[in-house]
Design an enzyme around this catalytic site. Structure first.
Site, mmCIF file in Angstrom:
data_model
loop_
_atom_site.group_PDB
_atom_site.id
_atom_site.type_symbol
_atom_site.label_atom_id
_atom_site.label_comp_id
_atom_site.label_asym_id
_atom_site.label_seq_id
_atom_site.Cartn_x
_atom_site.Cartn_y
_atom_site.Cartn_z
ATOM 1 N N SER A 135 0.981 -1.279 -0.068
ATOM 2 C CA SER A 135 -0.043 0.009 0.106
ATOM 3 C C SER A 135 0.809 1.349 -0.233
ATOM 4 O O SER A 135 0.529 2.241 -0.816
ATOM 5 C CB SER A 135 -1.108 0.046 1.298
ATOM 6 O OG SER A 135 -0.299 -0.152 2.403
ATOM 7 N N HIS A 180 -2.222 -8.839 1.930
ATOM 8 C CA HIS A 180 -1.839 -7.682 2.696
ATOM 9 C C HIS A 180 -3.153 -7.204 3.488
ATOM 10 O O HIS A 180 -3.409 -8.039 4.514
ATOM 11 C CB HIS A 180 -1.575 -6.512 1.486
ATOM 12 C CG HIS A 180 -0.949 -5.399 2.081
ATOM 13 N ND1 HIS A 180 -0.441 -5.300 3.213
ATOM 14 C CD2 HIS A 180 -0.804 -4.143 1.617
ATOM 15 C CE1 HIS A 180 0.124 -3.595 3.372
ATOM 16 N NE2 HIS A 180 -0.325 -3.131 2.085
ATOM 17 N N HIS A 199 5.441 -12.893 7.698
ATOM 18 C CA HIS A 199 5.710 -11.416 7.288
ATOM 19 C C HIS A 199 7.133 -11.385 6.248
ATOM 20 O O HIS A 199 7.900 -12.165 6.330
ATOM 21 C CB HIS A 199 5.948 -10.452 8.583
ATOM 22 C CG HIS A 199 5.854 -9.078 7.950
ATOM 23 N ND1 HIS A 199 6.792 -8.213 7.575
ATOM 24 C CD2 HIS A 199 4.646 -8.448 8.050
ATOM 25 C CE1 HIS A 199 6.272 -7.071 7.269
ATOM 26 N NE2 HIS A 199 4.962 -7.164 7.678
ATOM 27 N N ARG A 228 2.646 -5.079 16.951
ATOM 28 C CA ARG A 228 1.187 -4.480 16.780
ATOM 29 C C ARG A 228 0.186 -5.739 17.237
ATOM 30 O O ARG A 228 -0.674 -5.332 17.694
ATOM 31 C CB ARG A 228 1.047 -4.141 15.413
ATOM 32 C CG ARG A 228 1.929 -3.081 14.814
ATOM 33 C CD ARG A 228 1.856 -2.841 13.232
ATOM 34 N NE ARG A 228 2.242 -4.028 12.469
ATOM 35 C CZ ARG A 228 2.006 -4.252 10.928
ATOM 36 N NH1 ARG A 228 1.298 -3.354 10.521
ATOM 37 N NH2 ARG A 228 2.182 -5.225 10.242
ATOM 38 N N ASP A 247 -2.609 -8.723 11.786
ATOM 39 C CA ASP A 247 -3.836 -9.026 11.246
ATOM 40 C C ASP A 247 -4.377 -10.217 12.012
ATOM 41 O O ASP A 247 -5.611 -10.477 12.039
ATOM 42 C CB ASP A 247 -4.056 -9.391 9.892
ATOM 43 C CG ASP A 247 -3.413 -8.240 9.014
ATOM 44 O OD1 ASP A 247 -4.043 -7.255 9.204
ATOM 45 O OD2 ASP A 247 -2.464 -8.543 8.059
HETATM 46 N N1 HAX Z 1 1.103 -19.946 6.057
HETATM 47 C C1 HAX Z 1 1.409 -20.849 5.255
HETATM 48 N N2 HAX Z 1 2.578 -20.710 4.385
HETATM 49 C C2 HAX Z 1 3.283 -19.558 4.572
HETATM 50 C C3 HAX Z 1 2.885 -18.679 5.334
HETATM 51 C C4 HAX Z 1 1.661 -18.900 6.230
HETATM 52 N N3 HAX Z 1 1.186 -17.963 7.193
HETATM 53 N N4 HAX Z 1 3.860 -17.624 5.231
HETATM 54 C C5 HAX Z 1 4.584 -17.871 4.433
HETATM 55 N N5 HAX Z 1 4.360 -18.922 3.953
HETATM 56 C C6 HAX Z 1 4.959 -19.619 2.681
HETATM 57 C C7 HAX Z 1 4.847 -18.787 1.577
HETATM 58 O O1 HAX Z 1 3.965 -18.885 1.026
HETATM 59 C C8 HAX Z 1 6.172 -19.617 0.806
HETATM 60 O O2 HAX Z 1 5.689 -20.489 0.128
HETATM 61 P P1 HAX Z 1 6.286 -21.006 -1.303
HETATM 62 O O3 HAX Z 1 7.850 -21.089 -1.265
HETATM 63 O O4 HAX Z 1 5.661 -22.350 -1.543
HETATM 64 O O5 HAX Z 1 5.891 -19.921 -2.046
HETATM 65 C C9 HAX Z 1 7.427 -19.624 1.784
HETATM 66 O O6 HAX Z 1 6.440 -19.918 3.238
HETATM 67 C C10 HAX Z 1 8.242 -18.604 1.810
HETATM 68 O O7 HAX Z 1 7.598 -17.426 2.192
HETATM 69 P P2 HAX Z 1 8.022 -16.398 3.276
HETATM 70 O O8 HAX Z 1 9.390 -15.843 2.590
HETATM 71 O O9 HAX Z 1 8.418 -16.625 4.404
HETATM 72 O O10 HAX Z 1 7.307 -15.225 3.215
HETATM 73 P P3 HAX Z 1 6.760 -13.891 2.035
HETATM 74 O O11 HAX Z 1 7.757 -12.820 2.405
HETATM 75 O O12 HAX Z 1 7.036 -14.438 0.689
HETATM 76 O O13 HAX Z 1 5.309 -13.664 2.192
HETATM 77 C C11 HAX Z 1 3.505 -13.131 3.575
HETATM 78 C C12 HAX Z 1 4.912 -12.861 3.368
HETATM 79 C C13 HAX Z 1 2.908 -12.241 4.653
HETATM 80 C C14 HAX Z 1 2.684 -12.698 2.382
HETATM 81 C C15 HAX Z 1 3.340 -14.503 3.780
HETATM 82 O O14 HAX Z 1 3.740 -15.068 5.105
HETATM 83 C C16 HAX Z 1 1.648 -14.891 4.070
HETATM 84 O O15 HAX Z 1 1.007 -15.405 2.759
HETATM 85 N N6 HAX Z 1 1.022 -14.735 5.201
HETATM 86 C C17 HAX Z 1 -0.315 -14.911 5.316
HETATM 87 C C18 HAX Z 1 -1.161 -13.837 4.963
HETATM 88 C C19 HAX Z 1 -0.999 -12.891 5.848
HETATM 89 O O16 HAX Z 1 -1.305 -12.877 7.049
HETATM 90 N N7 HAX Z 1 -0.757 -11.602 5.367
HETATM 91 C C20 HAX Z 1 -0.697 -10.425 5.813
HETATM 92 C C21 HAX Z 1 0.858 -9.733 6.206
HETATM 93 C C22 HAX Z 1 0.899 -8.487 7.097
HETATM 94 C C23 HAX Z 1 0.372 -7.496 6.140
HETATM 95 O O17 HAX Z 1 0.903 -6.791 5.140
HETATM 96 N N8 HAX Z 1 -0.971 -7.000 6.608
HETATM 97 O O18 HAX Z 1 -1.313 -6.163 5.748
#
Ligand code: HAX
Length: 440
Positions: free
Chosen positions: A241, A271, A318, A327, A373
């Site tokens: 964002s 996000h 994250h 938070r 979240d």
């Molecule tokens: N559940 C399952 N798998 C997860 C995970 C979770 N909560 N978090 C990360 N992973 C997986 C990823 O999907 C990725 O898998 P692949 O290699 O198969 O693609 C792997 O672990 C490595 O990811 P990472 O490097 O640890 O995390 P990223 O930086 O790529 O992504 C995210 C960060 C926040 C998008 C990710 O942790 C996620 O999808 N979390 C769940 C959704 C979520 O809570 N989002 C909100 C984040 C905070 C925010 O921005 N709020 O607005």
């Protein structure tokens, strides 16, 4: 409040001179190297943005102008001695770079109350959308429709000198932030209370007025929304964002366009939409297990099943953080202080115990800890804000504070249009001397 604008200008224009000097004297210095892995994981860790409002530390979490969440909860002015700080104070801190006093904060409250008038055509735009369109669709459309009022855009067309861009940007930013509670509450009452709208009360603070216009006019909800608006406001410049707002703003699009772009990014499930996903996921669990009080074993099994289905556990992980999000902790402390026993909050607390080892065991999740979240929805739900499709709008209202303070700063710096380079996959392959071919 002209003096706040002047104070911002006096402080920030010194940074503008520094920026110009650094650019002139040191542009050829190497400051970092980029690995292929960084390119392939969403540019993580590549220093490429200038953001002064806040900085995210992987272990201690977000710092607003150097202050952690516990520090700002302690130091920013509040309305009631045992209440939460006013988001107006955080906006001042991010914009000016100093902790404000109580008068500064109350003056921002008053200033925003006088700027809060929303033109009728914005409500008409919202009303023209089907009621089943997502609240974030309605919110983004409303913001875009307000661009008719952009003072920056008018000044640009009139040929204003570029050194004055920040001035009209500041005016747009203050007007835009001031109007957001009214717009958000309008969408809320339209969708969930049969268009029974509540007029703003100009005597209230920004977050208090939001609670009032949503129809949750209790001191408890006002206190929660003040906390909510503070902790969601900013997370340095690289999150989707903030980056989208900055990127679109770098083309000198008006602040309404830039912020609307940021909101469209916030609406994604990885996000800001994650705050709805958490609640959806917990309710799916409650339904499937047929109990509001699942055991720890049941929660573990459900979490493992989610992973097996190739889904993420929402509210965990994250891109930058490598510890429990402060938070999250701030909300957990809030719940501990004010809420005795709540089944949803009990589940969120159990998840906090059981999910990290499950994610750790996958061997690939870099941060198994909860993010902001994971908690926010359960608190809102507890206080009667049960309409979870609306939660991302609340996040968006708060996020305006950080991304729009930054946009004002961008315009004072005179930051250029953003334009990183892109290459075909083949180019990267050649760069790392990879000769394997898979027919791509
Ligand atoms: N559940 C399952 N798998 C997860 C995970 C979770 N909560 N978090 C990360 N992973 C997986 C990823 O999907 C990725 O898998 P692949 O290699 O198969 O693609 C792997 O672990 C490595 O990811 P990472 O490097 O640890 O995390 P990223 O930086 O790529 O992504 C995210 C960060 C926040 C998008 C990710 O942790 C996620 O999808 N979390 C769940 C959704 C979520 O809570 N989002 C909100 C984040 C905070 C925010 O921005 N709020 O607005």
């Amino acid at each position: 409040m002209e003096y706040i604008k002047n104070r911002f200008y006096q402080k920030a224009s010194k940074c503008t001179s520094e920026y110009q000097r650094l650019k002139q004297d040191h542009s050829d210095k190497v400051i970092a190297e980029v690995t292929l892995g960084q390119v392939m994981t969403g540019m993580k860790g590549v220093p490429s943005l200038i953001t002064d409002t806040s900085k995210l530390d992987p272990t201690t979490g977000i710092r607003f102008r150097g202050y952690t969440i516990p520090e700002i909860r302690e130091r920013l002015p509040r309305l009631h001695p045992d209440g939460e700080p006013l988001p107006e104070g955080l906006f001042y801190l991010m914009l000016v770079g100093e902790i404000p006093d109580r008068d500064d904060v109350l003056n921002i409250s008053k200033d925003w109350a006088t700027r809060a008038y929303v033109p009728q055509h914005v409500f008409d735009v919202i009303d023209s959308l089907p009621k089943n369109s997502r609240p974030m669709t309605q919110f983004s459309a409303a913001i875009l429709s307000m661009a008719t009022d952009s003072i920056f855009q008018k000044a640009y067309r009139a040929g204003v000198h570029k050194k004055h861009y920040w001035d009209t940007t500041y005016e747009d930013v203050m007007n835009l932030i001031a109007r957001l509670p009214r717009i958000a509450a309008y969408i809320y009452r339209r969708n969930f209370f049969n268009d029974d709208h509540i007029e703003p009360d100009p005597r209230l603070d920004w977050a208090g007025n939001l609670a009032h216009m949503m129809g949750h006019n209790t001191e408890e909800v006002k206190r929660l929304l003040r906390l909510y608006m503070v902790i969601h406001a900013d997370h340095e410049g690289g999150n989707v964002s903030a980056h989208a707002t900055h990127l679109v703003g770098s083309a000198l699009s008006n602040p309404y366009y830039a912020y609307a772009a940021g909101m469209l990014g916030l609406a994604g499930p990885l996000h800001g939409y994650a705050n709805q996903e958490v609640i959806n996921w917990i309710f799916e669990m409650i339904q499937e297990l047929d109990t509001e009080n699942p055991t720890e074993e049941q929660i573990v099994a459900y979490s493992e099943k989610t992973l097996k289905e190739g889904r993420v556990i929402p509210g965990y992980g994250h891109a930058v953080l490598r510890q429990t999000d402060p938070r999250f902790t701030a909300q957990q402390e809030f719940a501990k202080k004010y809420i005795k026993d709540d089944p949803l909050i009990n589940i969120v607390n159990t998840l906090h115990r059981v999910v990290p080892p499950i994610l750790e065991a996958t061997g690939k999740v870099k941060n198994p800890w909860p993010n902001v979240d994971a908690y926010s929805g359960s608190l809102l739900y507890h206080y009667g804000l049960k309409e979870h499709t609306f939660y991302t709008v609340l996040f968006g209202v708060s996020r305006a504070l950080g991304v729009l303070a930054s946009l004002t700063m961008d315009r004072l710096y005179g930051l250029p249009i953003e334009r990183p380079s892109s290459y075909p996959l083949k180019w990267y392959k050649e760069k790392v001397n990879d000769t394997t071919t898979e027919g791509c």
